[in-house]
Design a protein around this motif. Structure first.
Motif, PDB file in Angstrom:
ATOM      1  N   ALA A  26      -2.068   5.427   3.424  1.00  0.00           N
ATOM      2  CA  ALA A  26      -2.973   4.271   3.513  1.00  0.00           C
ATOM      3  C   ALA A  26      -4.414   4.714   3.272  1.00  0.00           C
ATOM      4  O   ALA A  26      -5.179   4.050   2.565  1.00  0.00           O
ATOM      5  CB  ALA A  26      -2.829   3.606   4.873  1.00  0.00           C
ATOM      6  N   ALA A  27      -4.766   5.870   3.875  1.00  0.00           N
ATOM      7  CA  ALA A  27      -6.143   6.361   3.707  1.00  0.00           C
ATOM      8  C   ALA A  27      -6.451   6.669   2.242  1.00  0.00           C
ATOM      9  O   ALA A  27      -7.587   6.508   1.787  1.00  0.00           O
ATOM     10  CB  ALA A  27      -6.350   7.616   4.556  1.00  0.00           C
ATOM     11  N   LEU A  28      -5.437   7.096   1.512  1.00  0.00           N
ATOM     12  CA  LEU A  28      -5.647   7.428   0.094  1.00  0.00           C
ATOM     13  C   LEU A  28      -5.457   6.212  -0.813  1.00  0.00           C
ATOM     14  O   LEU A  28      -5.591   6.313  -2.034  1.00  0.00           O
ATOM     15  CB  LEU A  28      -4.655   8.530  -0.343  1.00  0.00           C
ATOM     16  N   GLY A  29      -5.096   5.111  -0.213  1.00  0.00           N
ATOM     17  CA  GLY A  29      -4.879   3.890  -1.005  1.00  0.00           C
ATOM     18  C   GLY A  29      -3.558   3.897  -1.743  1.00  0.00           C
ATOM     19  O   GLY A  29      -3.332   3.100  -2.646  1.00  0.00           O
ATOM     20  N   LEU A  30      -2.668   4.798  -1.346  1.00  0.00           N
ATOM     21  CA  LEU A  30      -1.391   4.918  -2.062  1.00  0.00           C
ATOM     22  C   LEU A  30      -0.345   3.948  -1.544  1.00  0.00           C
ATOM     23  O   LEU A  30       0.774   3.916  -2.052  1.00  0.00           O
ATOM     24  CB  LEU A  30      -0.864   6.361  -1.949  1.00  0.00           C
ATOM     25  N   ASP A  31      -0.693   3.194  -0.511  1.00  0.00           N
ATOM     26  CA  ASP A  31       0.274   2.238   0.029  1.00  0.00           C
ATOM     27  C   ASP A  31       0.236   0.906  -0.719  1.00  0.00           C
ATOM     28  O   ASP A  31       1.040   0.032  -0.477  1.00  0.00           O
ATOM     29  CB  ASP A  31       0.022   2.004   1.523  1.00  0.00           C
ATOM     30  N   ARG A  32      -0.734   0.765  -1.629  1.00  0.00           N
ATOM     31  CA  ARG A  32      -0.826  -0.488  -2.379  1.00  0.00           C
ATOM     32  C   ARG A  32       0.103  -0.439  -3.592  1.00  0.00           C
ATOM     33  O   ARG A  32       0.489   0.647  -4.032  1.00  0.00           O
ATOM     34  CB  ARG A  32      -2.270  -0.704  -2.852  1.00  0.00           C
ATOM     35  N   PRO A  33       0.453  -1.610  -4.135  1.00  0.00           N
ATOM     36  CA  PRO A  33       1.293  -1.601  -5.344  1.00  0.00           C
ATOM     37  C   PRO A  33       0.619  -0.809  -6.461  1.00  0.00           C
ATOM     38  O   PRO A  33      -0.614  -0.756  -6.545  1.00  0.00           O
ATOM     39  CB  PRO A  33       1.394  -3.087  -5.708  1.00  0.00           C
ATOM     40  N   LEU A  34       1.458  -0.255  -7.327  1.00  0.00           N
ATOM     41  CA  LEU A  34       0.953   0.621  -8.386  1.00  0.00           C
ATOM     42  C   LEU A  34      -0.075  -0.101  -9.277  1.00  0.00           C
ATOM     43  O   LEU A  34      -1.096   0.470  -9.670  1.00  0.00           O
ATOM     44  CB  LEU A  34       2.130   1.120  -9.219  1.00  0.00           C
ATOM     45  N   GLY A  35       0.208  -1.371  -9.562  1.00  0.00           N
ATOM     46  CA  GLY A  35      -0.703  -2.141 -10.413  1.00  0.00           C
ATOM     47  C   GLY A  35      -2.085  -2.254  -9.774  1.00  0.00           C
ATOM     48  O   GLY A  35      -3.118  -2.101 -10.451  1.00  0.00           O
ATOM     49  N   ALA A  36      -2.094  -2.509  -8.456  1.00  0.00           N
ATOM     50  CA  ALA A  36      -3.381  -2.640  -7.754  1.00  0.00           C
ATOM     51  C   ALA A  36      -4.117  -1.304  -7.757  1.00  0.00           C
ATOM     52  O   ALA A  36      -5.347  -1.251  -7.928  1.00  0.00           O
ATOM     53  CB  ALA A  36      -3.135  -3.112  -6.325  1.00  0.00           C
ATOM     54  N   GLN A  37      -3.347  -0.234  -7.583  1.00  0.00           N
ATOM     55  CA  GLN A  37      -3.982   1.098  -7.619  1.00  0.00           C
ATOM     56  C   GLN A  37      -4.578   1.368  -8.997  1.00  0.00           C
ATOM     57  O   GLN A  37      -5.673   1.916  -9.112  1.00  0.00           O
ATOM     58  CB  GLN A  37      -2.947   2.178  -7.312  1.00  0.00           C
ATOM     59  N   PHE A  38      -3.840   0.973 -10.022  1.00  0.00           N
ATOM     60  CA  PHE A  38      -4.323   1.211 -11.385  1.00  0.00           C
ATOM     61  C   PHE A  38      -5.625   0.454 -11.625  1.00  0.00           C
ATOM     62  O   PHE A  38      -6.602   1.024 -12.136  1.00  0.00           O
ATOM     63  CB  PHE A  38      -3.252   0.785 -12.394  1.00  0.00           C
ATOM     64  N   LEU A  39      -5.638  -0.828 -11.219  1.00  0.00           N
ATOM     65  CA  LEU A  39      -6.842  -1.635 -11.460  1.00  0.00           C
ATOM     66  C   LEU A  39      -8.022  -1.085 -10.671  1.00  0.00           C
ATOM     67  O   LEU A  39      -9.158  -1.036 -11.166  1.00  0.00           O
ATOM     68  CB  LEU A  39      -6.575  -3.093 -11.075  1.00  0.00           C
ATOM     69  N   ALA A  40      -7.741  -0.635  -9.420  1.00  0.00           N
ATOM     70  CA  ALA A  40      -8.823  -0.077  -8.602  1.00  0.00           C
ATOM     71  C   ALA A  40      -9.378   1.186  -9.251  1.00  0.00           C
ATOM     72  O   ALA A  40     -10.599   1.393  -9.310  1.00  0.00           O
ATOM     73  CB  ALA A  40      -8.301   0.228  -7.200  1.00  0.00           C
ATOM     74  N   THR A  41      -8.473   2.017  -9.762  1.00  0.00           N
ATOM     75  CA  THR A  41      -8.916   3.264 -10.401  1.00  0.00           C
ATOM     76  C   THR A  41      -9.705   2.951 -11.673  1.00  0.00           C
ATOM     77  O   THR A  41     -10.767   3.553 -11.926  1.00  0.00           O
ATOM     78  CB  THR A  41      -7.703   4.160 -10.751  1.00  0.00           C
ATOM     79  N   LEU A  42      -9.197   2.002 -12.434  1.00  0.00           N
ATOM     80  CA  LEU A  42      -9.881   1.620 -13.676  1.00  0.00           C
ATOM     81  C   LEU A  42     -11.282   1.093 -13.371  1.00  0.00           C
ATOM     82  O   LEU A  42     -12.268   1.448 -14.041  1.00  0.00           O
ATOM     83  CB  LEU A  42      -9.043   0.551 -14.394  1.00  0.00           C
ATOM     84  N   GLY A  43     -11.358   0.265 -12.326  1.00  0.00           N
ATOM     85  CA  GLY A  43     -12.660  -0.292 -11.928  1.00  0.00           C
ATOM     86  C   GLY A  43     -13.629   0.801 -11.530  1.00  0.00           C
ATOM     87  O   GLY A  43     -14.800   0.807 -11.940  1.00  0.00           O
ATOM     88  N   ALA A  44     -13.109   1.749 -10.734  1.00  0.00           N
ATOM     89  CA  ALA A  44     -13.979   2.852 -10.286  1.00  0.00           C
ATOM     90  C   ALA A  44     -14.446   3.670 -11.483  1.00  0.00           C
ATOM     91  O   ALA A  44     -15.625   4.034 -11.573  1.00  0.00           O
ATOM     92  CB  ALA A  44     -13.209   3.728  -9.299  1.00  0.00           C
TER      93      ALA A  44
END
Lengths: 589, 326
Positions: free
Chosen positions: B65-83
């Motif tokens: 959770a702290a690493l944000g890995l508990d979110r769906p893969l798509g959400a992680q991808f969009l968050a990474t792309l945004g960052a």
């Protein structure tokens, strides 16, 4: 066959007051293991001051603050720079603690408070004395959610640290337990001066340039990815120590290159020697290999459940693959009854599998003899709680009798046993990257084949292995745990640990075992816990939820010029302030 | 535009340049997505611990959770792309420090090693090719066989052999690290020699082979004769029809070798304990350090793409056949 544990004097249990022996005596004893190191100083030699020791590190020290360092290699180096209140002598529990930042310590009669008298000579590298304020700051920090220290749960029973004066730290506990002294002592002390950096900013802070340390050495220079040089701290509070002027930690990411550097005399110390290479080095001569008891043990865990049952049940309860899910020990107990493993739920079969496995052959073949046959998750290095009588011998005849008794008396033409229409075939999942465990499994399969059991190894990529192990989708799983200073079978074999894809991988548990583990964990002192641990090991002996294959040993390679080395299970550089370099072996580097 | 006089290529038009840059950006976007996906599917879960029973299983969930890995893969991808679009590469999971800082620390070592290796390879390769051309036919055949063997040498094996010969036996050169123990300097040239040679020698052999093949082009002789007949001087004809076209495939190789500058060579960096980005990247992949592995991969990919663009610009100047679309 299990080897006998090393002889240890039984300590008077229930001692409320621990007064330490003198530090020099403690430092001198080494306490690192039952095989005296070849790097230990011969009696005739007198320790000499000076010289530079070169140590091969397999990873980098990625942060010079113990609470932000992530690499495994960093911990042992940082122990030399950030003191604890006391030092542990592994396997001796509270009675084995020796002074470090604190000179003496004592429990109150009700064991609700533990008072440490800090050594007035202990100073940080900025010249300020090590005070109770630093101890209190460290505890606050360990609990700080912004830092998210993964050992925070160790501090749950500590209510507060009080400072009646700057040189006295009083830990107040909510309840007495077996591990109060260890709980108070974990982990490194950091100076209150670090308060200047908010914990949320610690991870991104470059500590090598602002580190304030206290110990035998201080940081001289750091080249990331290459080396770190520590120099003798002239303020170190134990007179005459350390003997070494400098210690250079050189990063060697490649194991073969590190070993070659040791053989070429370019480094003096290399830990985690592969056992079979260690045997070669010893045979060839010239280098010393020092052994210390190991904390890691390797086991095959047997599944108490039908391998498909757990995942199916989670799915039926609406739980996503690896997401947290409301699940309790009751769910596991229900599955144990409704979906037991068709072969392995019978303790006679599990016991037979252990009896039929020639574990001494595995110790010799896989570890080159640098290890010992495993008994239970309470490893021999833990000292008194370890019960050697819980060992099952290699006894194929008894194993055969047990399998016959369990109904596996039929034989197919290929020698595999049969019960009704089912052949006695089991599959064990393994991490494909771990060659030693695969070798062990091959040897185990050969032993079991002679007993009429077909064991198949199923090597898997690491990610898949972990997922299958957590999902309990296996007959057997070969894995290993590293024991700590605390006795923790409840973390791996309690029914609570089976729920939520927990560490009880095989989901074995019994009400009797749970009760014993609960009582031992809640014991008010090590003495109170001791008979409970013994009783639990007797139960483990009969149930064999694991076949514990072996305990590894800590192997440290040393160049011939190193003297006084006393590696311990806790650190290969334990007691480094007492190591020295023999003058005859060559000029200091 | 075709320069039929062969007196130099037309400059890359702004439109063509824009088109190539757009293609490069699209390539990088695809690499980003594929790398992100592969890392999350194949790399070990950094939150998963199956070694220390003292760490409760719930700790993995907390870490995830702290690493944000508990979110769906798509959400992680969009968050990474945004960052990434904001220039934030994230924090390394293993090093617990900003990815930018970890890479910046490792890059100088890789740049130095890569540059030294490229310099040696691209100096030695053409020299060897020219030398081979002077040999009699039988000698050339033997040289070709030797070059083929050298070009396919595994670099880790070559590294070990170099250490054995020049360090262990001859005692001439240091075998590991970028400087002597405790030395003040971060880099010492003597420490650079063996890892640079381990990287450069197979590359030099490959370059020599490619250049030799290009120089042996059967079309060259008639072109030379034609040029001479048209009154072109001998040296000029030789340059235009034999030497310059032979440089084109070498330039193509050089463009492919460019990533060596930023990603180093993982195995060589490990064998020689050389501090560089290749090692950092390999550790990141093995340890499931997604942010760092992604950034290191993108850095290497960007260098490959930049090499391609550079090659597109340079190649027509070197080889008239490219300009003519042949």
């Amino acid at each position: 066959m299990a080897t006998a544990p090393r002889a240890r004097p039984r300590r008077a249990a229930g001692t409320a007051l621990l007064l330490a022996a003198t530090l020099l005596a403690a430092q001198g004893c080494g306490g690192s293991g039952d095989a005296p190191g070849e790097g230990a100083a011969p009696a005739a030699e007198t320790p000499r001051r000076g010289g530079t020791l070169v140590v091969a590190l397999r990873g980098d020290v990625d942060s010079w603050n113990p609470y932000t360092a992530g690499q495994a290699a960093a911990a042992n180096v940082l122990e030399l720079l950030y003191p604890r209140l006391v030092r542990e002598r592994f396997g001796a529990g509270e009675a084995g603690l020796v002074p470090w930042a604190a000179r003496t310590w004592s429990f109150s009669p009700d064991r609700r408070t533990l008072t440490f008298a800090l050594d007035p000579r202990a100073r940080w590298s900025d010249g300020s004395p090590l005070r109770c304020e630093d101890v209190a700051f460290t505890l606050a920090l360990q609990r700080d959610e912004a830092l998210a220290w993964d050992g925070a749960f160790l501090k749950e029973a500590i209510e507060a640290v009080e400072c009646p004066d700057p040189a006295t730290a009083v830990f107040r506990f909510a309840r007495p337990s077996s591990y109060q002294a260890l709980d108070a002592n974990d982990d490194a002390l950091v100076p209150a001066a670090y308060r200047a950096v908010p914990p949320a900013k610690w991870a991104e802070t470059r500590w090598e340039t602002r580190a304030v340390t206290a110990g035998p050495f201080r940081i001289e220079s750091v080249k990331p990815g290459q080396e770190a040089v520590l120099a003798r701290d002239p303020q170190f509070w134990i007179e005459g120590r350390p003997f070494l002027d400098r210690v250079v930690f050189r990063v060697y990411p490649d194991a073969a290159a590190a070993l070659a550097a040791l053989e070429a005399g370019e480094v003096d110390v290399l830990d985690k020697l592969p056992p079979l290479r260690a045997k070669e080095l010893v045979a060839r001569g010239g280098l010393a290999v020092v052994e210390a008891p190991g904390l890691a043990y390797t086991f095959v865990g047997w599944n108490a459940l039908d391998p498909a049952a757990y995942v199916a049940d989670r799915r039926a309860r609406g739980c996503a693959a690896d997401a947290p899910c409301a699940e309790s020990a009751a769910d596991i107990r229900r599955l144990q009854k409704s979906h037991p493993h068709p072969v392995l739920s019978d303790p006679r079969v599990r016991r037979a599998l252990t009896l039929a496995t020639d574990r001494e052959d595995i110790v010799q073949g896989v570890l080159g003899g640098y290890g010992r046959v495993g008994v239970s998750p309470i490893v021999s290095a833990l000292g008194d709680p370890f019960d050697p009588s819980a060992a099952l011998p290699f006894d194929p005849v008894r194993a055969a009798a047990l399998l016959d008794e369990a109904g596996w008396s039929g034989r197919d033409p290929d020698g595999v046993r049969r019960r009704g229409s089912r052949r006695l075939e089991l599959s064990v999942i393994a991490d494909a990257e771990n060659g030693a465990r695969r070798d062990a499994l091959d040897r185990m399969a050969a032993s079991l084949a002679r007993a009429g059991v077909r064991l198949t190894a199923e090597p898997l990529p690491r990610a898949e292995f972990l997922a299958r192990a957590r999902d309990k989708r296996f007959d057997g799983v070969i894995s290993g745990w590293r024991a700590g200073s605390r006795i923790e079978p409840q973390a791996i074999l309690h029914s609570d640990a089976a729920a939520g894809r927990g560490n009880n991988l095989g989901a074995w548990s019994t009400p009797e075992s749970d009760a014993l583990l609960d009582r031992a964990a809640a014991a008010a002192s090590p003495a109170e816990a001791l008979p409970l641990w013994r009783e639990w090991q007797a139960l483990f002996r009969e149930e064999q939820p694991y076949t514990v294959l072996y305990e590894e040993r800590t192997l440290v390679g040393l160049s011939p010029r190193v003297r006084g080395a006393t590696p311990s299970p806790l650190s290969p550089y334990d007691g480094l302030e007492a190591w020295w370099i023999a003058p005859a072996a060559g000029p200091p580097r | 535009m075709v320069d039929r006089a062969g007196r130099g290529a037309a400059p890359l038009s702004a439109r063509a340049l824009a088109r190539r840059l757009a293609r490069a950006a699209a390539t990088l976007a695809v690499v980003f997505a594929i790398t992100f996906l592969l890392l999350h599917l194949a790399a070990a879960d950094p939150a998963e611990r199956l070694d220390d029973p003292g760490i409760p299983a719930e700790q993995a969930a907390r870490t995830r959770a702290a690493l944000g890995l508990d979110r769906p893969l798509g959400a992680q991808f969009l968050a990474t792309l945004g960052a990434w679009s904001r220039g934030e590469l994230g924090v390394s999971i293993q090093h617990r420090r900003p990815v930018r800082e970890v890479l910046a620390e490792a890059l100088p070592g890789s740049l130095l090693l890569g540059a030294a290796a490229l310099l040696v390879a691209y100096s030695l390769g053409p020299l060897v090719a020219t030398g081979c051309a002077l040999l009699p036919p039988r000698g050339q055949r033997r040289a070709d066989a030797l070059l083929l063997a050298a070009a396919t040498l595994p670099r880790f094996w070559l590294g070990v052999m170099l250490v054995l010969v020049f360090h262990t036996w001859a005692g001439l050169l240091p075998a590991s690290h970028a400087a002597a123990p405790g030395a003040a300097a971060r880099f010492d040239l003597a420490h650079l020699v063996l890892p640079a040679l381990a990287l450069a020698l197979p590359a030099a052999a490959a370059i020599a082979r490619v250049q030799r093949a290009a120089m042996d082009d059967p079309e060259v002789e008639p072109r030379l004769a034609l040029a001479r007949a048209a009154g072109v001087s001998a040296p000029r004809a030789l340059w235009r029809h034999r030497v310059r076209p032979a440089l084109a495939p070498v330039a193509a190789l050089a463009a492919l070798d460019l990533p060596l500058l930023v990603s180093g060579a993982v195995v060589v960096e490990s064998v020689f304990a050389w501090p560089g980005a290749g090692r950092v990247a390999a550790d990141a992949v093995m340890g499931g350090d997604y942010p760092l592995a992604l950034a290191a991969t993108m850095l290497a990919a960007a260098t490959v793409v930049a090499g391609g663009v550079l090659l597109d610009a340079v190649l027509p100047r070197l080889d008239p056949r490219v300009r003519e679309g042949r």
